[in-house]
Design a protein around this motif. Structure first.
Motif, PDB file in Angstrom:
ATOM      1  N   ALA A  59       0.664  55.930 -58.696  1.00 22.22           N
ATOM      2  CA  ALA A  59      -0.260  55.831 -57.567  1.00 22.22           C
ATOM      3  C   ALA A  59       0.319  56.468 -56.307  1.00 22.22           C
ATOM      4  CB  ALA A  59      -0.601  54.369 -57.299  1.00 22.22           C
ATOM      5  N   CYS A  60       1.604  56.258 -56.084  1.00 22.28           N
ATOM      6  CA  CYS A  60       2.258  56.878 -54.934  1.00 22.28           C
ATOM      7  C   CYS A  60       2.208  58.399 -55.062  1.00 22.28           C
ATOM      8  CB  CYS A  60       3.707  56.401 -54.840  1.00 22.28           C
ATOM      9  SG  CYS A  60       4.610  57.082 -53.428  1.00 22.28           S
ATOM     10  N   ILE A  61       2.396  58.889 -56.281  1.00 22.26           N
ATOM     11  CA  ILE A  61       2.306  60.326 -56.509  1.00 22.26           C
ATOM     12  C   ILE A  61       0.884  60.816 -56.259  1.00 22.26           C
ATOM     13  CG2 ILE A  61       2.318  62.043 -58.377  1.00 22.26           C
ATOM     14  CD1 ILE A  61       4.938  60.853 -59.319  1.00 22.26           C
ATOM     15  N   ALA A  62      -0.118  59.984 -56.572  1.00 24.57           N
ATOM     16  CA  ALA A  62      -1.512  60.344 -56.283  1.00 24.57           C
ATOM     17  C   ALA A  62      -1.715  60.541 -54.779  1.00 24.57           C
ATOM     18  CB  ALA A  62      -2.455  59.269 -56.815  1.00 24.57           C
ATOM     19  N   LEU A  63      -1.043  59.722 -53.975  1.00 27.69           N
ATOM     20  CA  LEU A  63      -1.149  59.880 -52.517  1.00 27.69           C
ATOM     21  C   LEU A  63      -0.470  61.176 -52.072  1.00 27.69           C
ATOM     22  CD1 LEU A  63      -2.027  58.819 -49.789  1.00 27.69           C
ATOM     23  CD2 LEU A  63       0.045  57.417 -49.704  1.00 27.69           C
ATOM     24  N   GLN A  64       0.664  61.491 -52.665  1.00 31.14           N
ATOM     25  CA  GLN A  64       1.326  62.755 -52.351  1.00 31.14           C
ATOM     26  C   GLN A  64       0.458  63.940 -52.783  1.00 31.14           C
ATOM     27  OE1 GLN A  64       4.186  62.958 -50.583  1.00 31.14           O
ATOM     28  NE2 GLN A  64       4.041  60.731 -50.452  1.00 31.14           N
ATOM     29  N   TYR A  65      -0.237  63.775 -53.875  1.00 31.31           N
ATOM     30  CA  TYR A  65      -1.157  64.793 -54.388  1.00 31.31           C
ATOM     31  C   TYR A  65      -2.226  65.088 -53.335  1.00 31.31           C
ATOM     32  CZ  TYR A  65      -3.778  67.047 -58.257  1.00 31.31           C
ATOM     33  OH  TYR A  65      -4.411  67.934 -59.092  1.00 31.31           O
ATOM     34  N   ALA A  81     -12.050  75.454 -55.852  1.00 28.65           N
ATOM     35  CA  ALA A  81     -11.214  74.297 -56.189  1.00 28.65           C
ATOM     36  C   ALA A  81      -9.794  74.733 -56.536  1.00 28.65           C
ATOM     37  CB  ALA A  81     -11.820  73.548 -57.364  1.00 28.65           C
ATOM     38  N   LYS A  82      -8.839  73.948 -56.100  1.00 32.44           N
ATOM     39  CA  LYS A  82      -7.443  74.246 -56.412  1.00 32.44           C
ATOM     40  C   LYS A  82      -6.727  72.972 -56.840  1.00 32.44           C
ATOM     41  CE  LYS A  82      -5.046  73.491 -52.020  1.00 32.44           C
ATOM     42  NZ  LYS A  82      -4.144  74.083 -51.005  1.00 32.44           N
ATOM     43  N   LYS A  83      -5.568  73.137 -57.449  1.00 31.72           N
ATOM     44  CA  LYS A  83      -4.719  72.025 -57.835  1.00 31.72           C
ATOM     45  C   LYS A  83      -3.313  72.322 -57.335  1.00 31.72           C
ATOM     46  CE  LYS A  83      -4.923  70.657 -62.108  1.00 31.72           C
ATOM     47  NZ  LYS A  83      -4.973  70.690 -63.593  1.00 31.72           N
ATOM     48  N   PRO A  84      -2.610  71.301 -56.866  1.00 31.99           N
ATOM     49  CA  PRO A  84      -1.209  71.525 -56.485  1.00 31.99           C
ATOM     50  C   PRO A  84      -0.408  72.032 -57.678  1.00 31.99           C
ATOM     51  CG  PRO A  84      -2.002  69.413 -55.657  1.00 31.99           C
ATOM     52  CD  PRO A  84      -3.046  69.923 -56.593  1.00 31.99           C
ATOM     53  N   ASP A  85       0.571  72.859 -57.429  1.00 34.85           N
ATOM     54  CA  ASP A  85       1.419  73.393 -58.500  1.00 34.85           C
ATOM     55  C   ASP A  85       2.116  72.261 -59.250  1.00 34.85           C
ATOM     56  OD1 ASP A  85       0.747  75.967 -57.738  1.00 34.85           O
ATOM     57  OD2 ASP A  85       2.500  76.176 -56.428  1.00 34.85           O
ATOM     58  N   GLY A 148      -3.180  55.480 -61.558  1.00 40.09           N
ATOM     59  CA  GLY A 148      -2.728  55.294 -60.179  1.00 40.09           C
ATOM     60  C   GLY A 148      -3.775  55.883 -59.254  1.00 40.09           C
ATOM     61  N   ALA A 149      -4.155  55.162 -58.221  1.00 37.58           N
ATOM     62  CA  ALA A 149      -5.204  55.623 -57.310  1.00 37.58           C
ATOM     63  C   ALA A 149      -4.694  55.631 -55.881  1.00 37.58           C
ATOM     64  CB  ALA A 149      -6.439  54.730 -57.417  1.00 37.58           C
ATOM     65  N   ALA A 150      -5.245  56.541 -55.087  1.00 35.74           N
ATOM     66  CA  ALA A 150      -4.861  56.637 -53.679  1.00 35.74           C
ATOM     67  C   ALA A 150      -6.060  57.075 -52.854  1.00 35.74           C
ATOM     68  CB  ALA A 150      -3.715  57.631 -53.495  1.00 35.74           C
ATOM     69  N   VAL A 151      -6.051  56.684 -51.591  1.00 42.90           N
ATOM     70  CA  VAL A 151      -7.081  57.104 -50.641  1.00 42.90           C
ATOM     71  C   VAL A 151      -6.404  57.355 -49.304  1.00 42.90           C
ATOM     72  CG1 VAL A 151      -7.611  54.680 -50.153  1.00 42.90           C
ATOM     73  CG2 VAL A 151      -9.201  56.454 -49.426  1.00 42.90           C
ATOM     74  N   TRP A 162     -10.028  60.871 -52.021  1.00 40.91           N
ATOM     75  CA  TRP A 162      -9.823  59.852 -53.043  1.00 40.91           C
ATOM     76  C   TRP A 162      -9.221  60.542 -54.254  1.00 40.91           C
ATOM     77  CZ3 TRP A 162     -11.287  54.693 -52.265  1.00 40.91           C
ATOM     78  CH2 TRP A 162     -12.054  54.453 -51.123  1.00 40.91           C
ATOM     79  N   CYS A 163      -8.142  60.013 -54.783  1.00 42.40           N
ATOM     80  CA  CYS A 163      -7.478  60.637 -55.922  1.00 42.40           C
ATOM     81  C   CYS A 163      -7.105  59.582 -56.966  1.00 42.40           C
ATOM     82  CB  CYS A 163      -6.221  61.380 -55.467  1.00 42.40           C
ATOM     83  SG  CYS A 163      -5.298  62.173 -56.808  1.00 42.40           S
ATOM     84  N   VAL A 164      -7.414  59.877 -58.208  1.00 41.15           N
ATOM     85  CA  VAL A 164      -7.023  59.019 -59.331  1.00 41.15           C
ATOM     86  C   VAL A 164      -6.284  59.888 -60.333  1.00 41.15           C
ATOM     87  CG1 VAL A 164      -7.790  57.480 -61.166  1.00 41.15           C
ATOM     88  CG2 VAL A 164      -9.082  57.590 -59.012  1.00 41.15           C
ATOM     89  N   LEU A 165      -5.078  59.477 -60.698  1.00 46.15           N
ATOM     90  CA  LEU A 165      -4.304  60.167 -61.722  1.00 46.15           C
ATOM     91  C   LEU A 165      -4.144  59.247 -62.931  1.00 46.15           C
ATOM     92  CD1 LEU A 165      -1.416  61.860 -59.665  1.00 46.15           C
ATOM     93  CD2 LEU A 165      -3.621  62.842 -60.371  1.00 46.15           C
ATOM     94  N   PHE A 166      -4.335  59.820 -64.112  1.00 44.64           N
ATOM     95  CA  PHE A 166      -4.169  59.084 -65.358  1.00 44.64           C
ATOM     96  C   PHE A 166      -2.958  59.641 -66.100  1.00 44.64           C
ATOM     97  CE2 PHE A 166      -8.720  59.137 -64.412  1.00 44.64           C
ATOM     98  CZ  PHE A 166      -9.052  57.795 -64.503  1.00 44.64           C
ATOM     99  N   SER A 167      -2.320  58.800 -66.880  1.00 45.95           N
ATOM    100  CA  SER A 167      -1.157  59.233 -67.662  1.00 45.95           C
ATOM    101  C   SER A 167      -1.151  58.511 -69.000  1.00 45.95           C
ATOM    102  CB  SER A 167       0.131  58.939 -66.900  1.00 45.95           C
ATOM    103  OG  SER A 167       1.264  59.260 -67.687  1.00 45.95           O
ATOM    104  N   ASN A 168      -0.379  59.045 -69.944  1.00 49.05           N
ATOM    105  CA  ASN A 168      -0.246  58.393 -71.249  1.00 49.05           C
ATOM    106  C   ASN A 168       1.133  57.752 -71.403  1.00 49.05           C
ATOM    107  OD1 ASN A 168       1.380  60.630 -71.522  1.00 49.05           O
ATOM    108  ND2 ASN A 168       0.313  61.495 -73.293  1.00 49.05           N
TER     109      ASN A 168
END
Length: 226
Positions: A59-65, A81-85, A148-151, A162-168
């Motif tokens: 979630a913290c990484i989602a905030l950095q994202y 649209a872009k994505k961070p490297d 992990g979610a961040a706003v 608003w960002c939500v990251l999912f992981s396995n």
């Protein structure tokens, strides 16, 4: 003078009332990112998908994202649209969150949205993040095990991301933070942070409060003048 005194006490009462209202809102809101995770898990279980572990490191990484977009809402979605490297996860995101590099795990999905006005987490979910069938597919994927979610606003104001990251990853062994506590950074909130967070919307509330106060002072000056 008696009339002026009455206006002064009315203004003071108005200020106290507005402050109390803001405090009540803060207590109710607590952490909007946590509320978003709860909404996500409710929707997943309703569609017979498993509930996801709320990982504070992720979630913290989602905030950095979010912060990597530097407040530019125009590059979230659409033809630009872009994505961070990917390299930023190890070079910047993880160190900023005190996440141990050896525990970084595959990101299996992301949901990202942005708009000028802040909305409640439930509305952010339905109106911003669930934009199309692809978003629903990402939400319900059975490849995810944690979320992990961040706003965050931009310097405390709009636009709001608003960002939500999912992981396995496996719970307690992925996105592990040094000392067990992810670094808190402002502005913004992230899920699983174990703190009452209104950082994403606090500035807008304070601005609304000061609009009330300033308006009252203008009215008070008018009374004193006439």
């Amino acid at each position: 003078m008696g009339n002026n005194s009455s206006w002064f006490f009315i203004l003071c009462s108005l200020f106290v009332s507005a402050s109390a209202s803001a405090n009540v809102q803060n207590k109710v809101t607590n952490n909007p990112a946590d509320e978003l995770v709860a909404t996500i898990n409710t929707n997943r279980t309703a569609s017979n998908s498993s509930s996801l572990y709320s990982n504070p490191g992720l979630a913290c990484i989602a905030l950095q994202y979010i912060k990597a977009y530097q407040g530019d809402c125009s590059v979230v979605g659409g033809p630009n649209a872009k994505k961070p490297d990917n390299s930023l996860f190890a070079e910047t995101f993880a160190p900023n969150c005190a996440v141990e590099l050896s525990t970084l795990t595959q990101i299996t999905g992301r949901l990202l949205g942005c708009q000028s006005q802040y909305v409640k987490p439930s509305l952010a979910f339905t109106e911003i993040l669930m934009k199309n069938g692809k978003s629903v597919e990402i939400l319900q994927s059975r490849n995810h095990t944690e979320v992990g979610a961040a706003v965050s606003g931009s310097d405390g104001g709009g636009p709001y991301f608003w960002c939500v990251l999912f992981s396995n990853g496996r719970s307690n062994s992925s996105f592990v933070v040094e000392g067990g506590v992810a670094k808190i950074s402002r502005p913004g909130c992230f899920s699983g942070a174990s703190d009452d967070c209104s950082g994403a919307i606090g500035l807008s509330r304070r601005l609304n409060l000061w609009v009330i106060v300033v308006s009252g002072l203008i009215s008070l000056g008018y009374v004193f003048r006439f």
